[in-house]
Design a protein around this motif. Structure first.
Motif: not given
Length: 372
Positions: A117-119, A124-126, A172-180
């Motif tokens: 999340l820090e990265i 988002t600042q960039i 983050l309050n956005i859609p997230v997808a997680v996979d192998n």
């Protein structure tokens, strides 16, 4: 429509390859009604616009499709055992930013994901002024894709049962997808090749060994999300070697970067690769043997599945003796019909395949949210 076809529509429109619904139907080989439905979803989501009139080709002038002014961007993150490679992509699939940094998966889910999340926050600042639409994450362990939950990982202490997708979505309050990670690498390579609905076996050979399977252009995850897990196939050469999964004789105990590195006294997989590429005899011989063992297991996959290509990625794919040994074992052990047109090669996308595939998953998740 195939998974991530919305991302393909966006890519075709943004690149100029398609400027109308008719163009999309022709290029994708789909019914115009099907394409129109998906295009309308993208328009409703604010990702495409349809204005003006294009040149006539003998009938009514078509309306012109274009990306929305600032369609925003998605982030794809590919986590390894000790690092994360992360990239931001616009709706055309063009990379806006890329970074790679150390991130230790063994620190546990909350510490590791907080670092992620820090990265993302730095990114988002960039890219200030643009919308972050979604996040896709590849993890080096089994993932229940529908729930975004890690299931019984071999080298990720504390991660079993952790609901990664929900944890990230809440913050983050956005859609997230997680996979192998092997699946996202396979998806990224599919998009890079851009040859249509291929059958592919994409092997990620690094600290561990993972395998993603593409069937007719779609990631095949199987009934429980472990399709393609060749690392725990028992091989004779592994004998009674104890594997992290609790079984003995698994391929991973003799063909993964971690196992080979231990065998030759290398610090880690990266050091092993450096030794092998410098032609250090022990390291070179070890990676050659490991590649042969991997090819032995993959020969069964190739005979059974009959893919267009077996593609290698990950750190070990940069070691030619490893790749050559995999290729040699496949051509020696497979049926002639299975290898007649088989491509065995290093993946084109290289280390960018993971972030790209994760980014495509993020786009798909964004569109699914809009449809719901």
């Amino acid at each position: 429509m195939p998974q991530a076809s919305t991302a393909e529509i966006l890519r075709l429109v943004s690149s100029g390859e398609a400027s109308s619904r008719t163009d999309l139907a022709r290029i994708l080989g789909l019914a115009r009604s099907t394409v129109s439905l998906r295009v309308q979803e993208l328009i409703d989501a604010g990702l495409l616009t349809e204005t003006g009139e294009g040149p006539s080709r003998g009938g009514r002038k078509p309306r012109v499709l274009k990306p929305a002014g600032d369609g925003g961007y998605v982030v794809g993150a590919d986590l390894g055992a000790q690092h994360v490679r992360l990239a931001a992509y616009d709706l055309r699939g063009e990379r806006l930013h890329l970074t790679e940094t150390e991130l230790d998966i063994t620190e546990g889910p909350e510490a590791c994901l907080t670092g992620l999340l820090e990265i993302v926050g730095d990114l988002t600042q960039i890219l200030a002024g643009q919308r972050l639409l979604g996040l896709g994450v590849g993890l080096p362990g089994p993932v229940n894709f529908e729930d975004g939950r890690v299931e019984r990982p071999a080298r990720m202490p504390g991660w079993h049962g952790f609901e990664v997708r929900d944890w990230l979505t809440e913050r983050l309050n956005i859609p997230v997808a997680v996979d192998n990670d092997a699946n996202v690498v396979a998806l990224g390579e599919l998009h890079t090749r851009n040859r249509g609905p291929e059958h592919l076996v994409v092997v990620k050979a690094g600290t561990g060994v993972g395998c993603g399977v593409i069937v007719s252009g779609v990631v095949h995850r199987g009934a429980n999300g472990v399709s393609g897990d060749v690392s725990h196939v028992r091989v004779q050469a592994a004998g009674e070697n104890l594997c992290a999964c609790g079984n003995t004789g698994c391929l991973e105990t003799i063909a993964s970067g971690a196992a080979i590195a231990r065998g030759v006294g290398a610090r880690d997989t990266r050091h092993l690769v450096e030794l092998a590429n410098d032609a250090e005899p022990q390291a070179t011989a070890a990676v050659r043997r490991a590649g042969g063992h991997l090819g032995e297991v993959l020969s069964t996959v190739v005979n059974f599945f009959n893919p267009h290509a077996v593609l290698l990625t990950g750190l070990l794919s940069s070691v030619e003796p490893y790749v050559a040994a995999v290729r040699g074992a496949l051509y020696e052990r497979c049926l002639p019909m299975a290898t007649q047109n088989l491509q065995v090669a290093v993946a084109q996308a290289g280390p960018d395949a993971g972030p790209l595939g994760a980014g495509m998953l993020a786009l798909h998740q964004v569109h699914r949210k809009e449809r719901n």
